[in-house]
Design a protein around this motif. Structure first.
Motif, PDB file in Angstrom:
ATOM      1  N   ALA A 179       0.831  -1.201   0.000  1.00 15.58           N
ATOM      2  CA  ALA A 179       0.000   0.000   0.000  1.00 15.58           C
ATOM      3  C   ALA A 179       0.871   1.258   0.000  1.00 15.58           C
ATOM      4  O   ALA A 179       2.057   1.220   0.359  1.00 15.58           O
ATOM      5  CB  ALA A 179      -0.918   0.003   1.222  1.00 15.58           C
ATOM      6  N   LYS A 180       0.280   2.365  -0.390  1.00 17.34           N
ATOM      7  CA  LYS A 180       0.999   3.642  -0.409  1.00 17.34           C
ATOM      8  C   LYS A 180       1.539   3.963   0.970  1.00 17.34           C
ATOM      9  O   LYS A 180       2.681   4.404   1.131  1.00 17.34           O
ATOM     10  CB  LYS A 180       0.064   4.749  -0.888  1.00 17.34           C
ATOM     11  CG  LYS A 180       0.695   6.135  -0.904  1.00 17.34           C
ATOM     12  CD  LYS A 180      -0.302   7.179  -1.373  1.00 17.34           C
ATOM     13  CE  LYS A 180       0.318   8.570  -1.340  1.00 17.34           C
ATOM     14  NZ  LYS A 180      -0.664   9.606  -1.755  1.00 17.34           N
ATOM     15  N   HIS A 181       0.703   3.794   1.986  1.00 18.04           N
ATOM     16  CA  HIS A 181       1.125   3.976   3.369  1.00 18.04           C
ATOM     17  C   HIS A 181       1.024   2.621   4.074  1.00 18.04           C
ATOM     18  O   HIS A 181      -0.070   2.060   4.165  1.00 18.04           O
ATOM     19  CB  HIS A 181       0.237   5.002   4.088  1.00 18.04           C
ATOM     20  CG  HIS A 181       0.305   6.361   3.490  1.00 18.04           C
ATOM     21  ND1 HIS A 181      -0.805   7.101   3.194  1.00 18.04           N
ATOM     22  CD2 HIS A 181       1.372   7.118   3.113  1.00 18.04           C
ATOM     23  CE1 HIS A 181      -0.447   8.258   2.672  1.00 18.04           C
ATOM     24  NE2 HIS A 181       0.873   8.281   2.615  1.00 18.04           N
ATOM     25  N   ILE A 182       2.135   2.100   4.555  1.00 18.68           N
ATOM     26  CA  ILE A 182       2.113   0.820   5.269  1.00 18.68           C
ATOM     27  C   ILE A 182       1.231   0.958   6.507  1.00 18.68           C
ATOM     28  O   ILE A 182       1.396   1.882   7.298  1.00 18.68           O
ATOM     29  CB  ILE A 182       3.534   0.398   5.666  1.00 18.68           C
ATOM     30  CG1 ILE A 182       4.371   0.147   4.404  1.00 18.68           C
ATOM     31  CG2 ILE A 182       3.500  -0.851   6.530  1.00 18.68           C
ATOM     32  CD1 ILE A 182       5.820  -0.160   4.692  1.00 18.68           C
ATOM     33  N   LYS A 183       0.298   0.026   6.667  1.00 19.01           N
ATOM     34  CA  LYS A 183      -0.654   0.112   7.777  1.00 19.01           C
ATOM     35  C   LYS A 183      -0.322  -0.907   8.858  1.00 19.01           C
ATOM     36  O   LYS A 183       0.022  -2.059   8.555  1.00 19.01           O
ATOM     37  CB  LYS A 183      -2.079  -0.148   7.270  1.00 19.01           C
ATOM     38  CG  LYS A 183      -2.628   0.945   6.359  1.00 19.01           C
ATOM     39  CD  LYS A 183      -4.036   0.595   5.932  1.00 19.01           C
ATOM     40  CE  LYS A 183      -4.669   1.737   5.153  1.00 19.01           C
ATOM     41  NZ  LYS A 183      -3.933   2.057   3.917  1.00 19.01           N
ATOM     42  N   PRO A 184      -0.429  -0.507  10.118  1.00 14.53           N
ATOM     43  CA  PRO A 184      -0.314  -1.496  11.189  1.00 14.53           C
ATOM     44  C   PRO A 184      -1.513  -2.438  11.154  1.00 14.53           C
ATOM     45  O   PRO A 184      -2.619  -2.048  10.759  1.00 14.53           O
ATOM     46  CB  PRO A 184      -0.305  -0.649  12.466  1.00 14.53           C
ATOM     47  CG  PRO A 184      -0.950   0.635  12.081  1.00 14.53           C
ATOM     48  CD  PRO A 184      -0.635   0.858  10.636  1.00 14.53           C
ATOM     49  N   LEU A 185      -1.282  -3.678  11.556  1.00 10.34           N
ATOM     50  CA  LEU A 185      -2.322  -4.690  11.538  1.00 10.34           C
ATOM     51  C   LEU A 185      -2.466  -5.319  12.916  1.00 10.34           C
ATOM     52  O   LEU A 185      -1.473  -5.517  13.628  1.00 10.34           O
ATOM     53  CB  LEU A 185      -1.985  -5.793  10.532  1.00 10.34           C
ATOM     54  CG  LEU A 185      -1.798  -5.380   9.069  1.00 10.34           C
ATOM     55  CD1 LEU A 185      -1.279  -6.563   8.268  1.00 10.34           C
ATOM     56  CD2 LEU A 185      -3.100  -4.858   8.489  1.00 10.34           C
ATOM     57  N   SER A 186      -3.689  -5.627  13.288  1.00 13.10           N
ATOM     58  CA  SER A 186      -3.967  -6.463  14.453  1.00 13.10           C
ATOM     59  C   SER A 186      -4.584  -7.743  13.914  1.00 13.10           C
ATOM     60  O   SER A 186      -5.676  -7.717  13.323  1.00 13.10           O
ATOM     61  CB  SER A 186      -4.932  -5.754  15.413  1.00 13.10           C
ATOM     62  OG  SER A 186      -5.299  -6.621  16.478  1.00 13.10           O
ATOM     63  N   LEU A 187      -3.882  -8.866  14.085  1.00 10.40           N
ATOM     64  CA  LEU A 187      -4.300 -10.120  13.454  1.00 10.40           C
ATOM     65  C   LEU A 187      -4.531 -11.191  14.512  1.00 10.40           C
ATOM     66  O   LEU A 187      -3.606 -11.584  15.223  1.00 10.40           O
ATOM     67  CB  LEU A 187      -3.226 -10.602  12.473  1.00 10.40           C
ATOM     68  CG  LEU A 187      -2.822  -9.635  11.361  1.00 10.40           C
ATOM     69  CD1 LEU A 187      -1.693 -10.239  10.532  1.00 10.40           C
ATOM     70  CD2 LEU A 187      -4.017  -9.303  10.477  1.00 10.40           C
ATOM     71  N   GLU A 188      -5.761 -11.644  14.617  1.00 10.50           N
ATOM     72  CA  GLU A 188      -6.080 -12.802  15.470  1.00 10.50           C
ATOM     73  C   GLU A 188      -6.441 -13.921  14.515  1.00 10.50           C
ATOM     74  O   GLU A 188      -7.518 -13.933  13.926  1.00 10.50           O
ATOM     75  CB  GLU A 188      -7.226 -12.461  16.431  1.00 10.50           C
ATOM     76  CG  GLU A 188      -7.330 -13.408  17.617  1.00 10.50           C
ATOM     77  CD  GLU A 188      -8.265 -14.571  17.374  1.00 10.50           C
ATOM     78  OE1 GLU A 188      -7.777 -15.616  16.891  1.00 10.50           O
ATOM     79  OE2 GLU A 188      -9.454 -14.439  17.656  1.00 10.50           O
ATOM     80  N   LEU A 189      -5.516 -14.878  14.362  1.00 12.52           N
ATOM     81  CA  LEU A 189      -5.620 -15.871  13.294  1.00 12.52           C
ATOM     82  C   LEU A 189      -5.954 -17.256  13.858  1.00 12.52           C
ATOM     83  O   LEU A 189      -6.604 -17.378  14.872  1.00 12.52           O
ATOM     84  CB  LEU A 189      -4.327 -15.871  12.491  1.00 12.52           C
ATOM     85  CG  LEU A 189      -3.900 -14.492  11.962  1.00 12.52           C
ATOM     86  CD1 LEU A 189      -2.570 -14.571  11.227  1.00 12.52           C
ATOM     87  CD2 LEU A 189      -4.975 -13.884  11.078  1.00 12.52           C
ATOM     88  N   GLY A 190      -5.521 -18.279  13.173  1.00 12.35           N
ATOM     89  CA  GLY A 190      -5.951 -19.627  13.523  1.00 12.35           C
ATOM     90  C   GLY A 190      -5.234 -20.210  14.721  1.00 12.35           C
ATOM     91  O   GLY A 190      -4.319 -19.630  15.295  1.00 12.35           O
ATOM     92  N   GLY A 191      -5.649 -21.408  15.073  1.00 10.64           N
ATOM     93  CA  GLY A 191      -5.049 -22.113  16.192  1.00 10.64           C
ATOM     94  C   GLY A 191      -5.171 -23.613  16.037  1.00 10.64           C
ATOM     95  O   GLY A 191      -5.976 -24.117  15.247  1.00 10.64           O
ATOM     96  N   LYS A 192      -4.375 -24.320  16.764  1.00  8.84           N
ATOM     97  CA  LYS A 192      -4.461 -25.781  16.886  1.00  8.84           C
ATOM     98  C   LYS A 192      -4.074 -26.117  18.313  1.00  8.84           C
ATOM     99  O   LYS A 192      -3.067 -26.752  18.598  1.00  8.84           O
ATOM    100  CB  LYS A 192      -3.525 -26.458  15.879  1.00  8.84           C
ATOM    101  CG  LYS A 192      -3.786 -27.955  15.708  1.00  8.84           C
ATOM    102  CD  LYS A 192      -5.120 -28.249  15.059  1.00  8.84           C
ATOM    103  CE  LYS A 192      -5.362 -29.734  14.924  1.00  8.84           C
ATOM    104  NZ  LYS A 192      -6.669 -30.033  14.310  1.00  8.84           N
TER     105      LYS A 192
END
Length: 353
Positions: free
Chosen positions: A100-113
């Protein structure tokens, strides 16, 4: 503005977990609901309107993730994006953010096992009920589902006999019936996905203890019902040990020592949650320190509190939701430095002639 991409499995809870902190931190939000559950976010918008929240504070967009999600990453109006979803979608967002033009911070709650370790000195009744809750709650459509049972050899036969008996007595049916303990999966397509995991596990050498086939006869013909399914002899090299099923399927692995159990617990790329059952407090805390997970449950499973941070390590995500840590995800740190009078820098020590 914060972009919030919500999942379909807990469409209200997991949406409000994200936007509540974002709004509390002073942001406006734009929400993209999951394609399978678009109505919940609309109803929440009506609640905000009735509560007198100004227009533009809570915004809703609908559409497929490949279109809407990409636009949230590309738009200069969106300062950060929060996702609760799969590892694959999280990776796509990270790639899109970098481009992206401006790099964005991300909050990622993803998968699990998530593993659940059951020691010989456990409270057996409590451990049995927690194992069942851990992989059957919400039909197993839970990111923190404790879907890997690591069971001590010393109590293996007794525990498995009691576990199988209890699982077979779970009442499956319409979720609107108050007697129902487990309902339908989200869609026929997802049922096929869950069943595919089971079929491949059996083909790879897993032993089917119970369940293992869709429920299609009356009264189940109008839903996507899959019974609680337990597979034994699951080893770390098997798909079922490594991959998130997102259904009521429990992979059982026998171990000899607690050190071995911890090695097995950490033997996946996920690190969202983990559980340990033992009546030895020293052993409990020692094991909790050794297991790599964002949350470790001790003599319980799949619990969360809004006051405490929640999130994963490794491929289970970035950042935290809930608690003070979750609020800080939606704030920026900015440093203002102000010198007055004689405190101005005098490194060069020049004076007027």
């Amino acid at each position: 503005m914060v972009g919030s991409i919500a999942p379909w499995n807990f469409p209200l809870h997991l949406l409000t977990r994200s936007i509540g902190a974002a709004l509390a931190a002073g942001n406006t939000v734009v929400c993209k609901a999951a394609t399978l559950t678009p109505i919940t976010s609309q109803l929440l918008g009506e609640v905000f309107t009735q509560a007198g929240v100004p227009a533009g504070v809570y915004n809703i967009v609908s559409g497929p993730g490949g279109v809407v999600g990409e636009e949230l990453l590309a738009s200069d109006k969106v300062s950060m994006v929060a996702l609760t979803g799969s590892e694959a979608v999280g990776r796509r967002l990270m790639a899109a953010s970098s481009e992206a033009k401006h790099i964005k911070p991300l909050s990622l709650e993803l998968g699990g096992k998530s593993p659940i370790i059951v020691e010989p000195d456990c409270d057996m009744n409590g451990a049995l009920n927690s194992v069942i809750l851990g992989f059957c709650m919400n039909q197993g459509e839970v990111c923190v589902s404790t879907s890997r049972l690591l069971l001590a050899d010393e109590i293996y036969d007794e525990f498995m006999a009691k576990l199988t008996d209890r699982v077979r007595r779970i009442r499956i049916g319409d979720c609107l019936n108050e007697d129902t303990q487990m309902g339908s999966l989200i869609s026929p397509e997802h049922l096929d996905t869950v069943h595919g995991f089971v079929e491949r596990a059996v083909a790879a050498g897993g032993k089917l203890r119970c369940g293992g086939a869709p429920l299609t006869q009356a009264p189940y013909e109008k839903g996507s019902y899959y019974p609680p399914t337990i597979l034994e002899n699951i080893t770390p090299d098997m798909e079922l040990f490594q991959e998130e099923v997102f259904g009521p399927v429990l992979a059982v692995t026998r171990y000899q020592t607690l050190d071995e159990a911890i090695e097995l617990a950490n033997a996946t790329r996920f690190a969202l949650g983990a559980a340990i059952f033992t009546e030895n407090i020293r052993k409990m805390y020692w094991a909790a320190e050794k297991v790599d997970a964002g949350t470790v449950w001790m003599n319980c499973a799949t619990k969360s509190n809004i006051e405490t941070p929640f999130g994963g390590n490794r491929n289970s995500g970035l950042g935290r939701e809930d608690g003070v840590e979750g609020l800080l995800e939606y704030l920026k740190v900015k440093n203002h430095i102000w010198y007055m009078g004689a405190q101005y820098d005098n490194f060069f020590d020049f004076e007027d002639d």
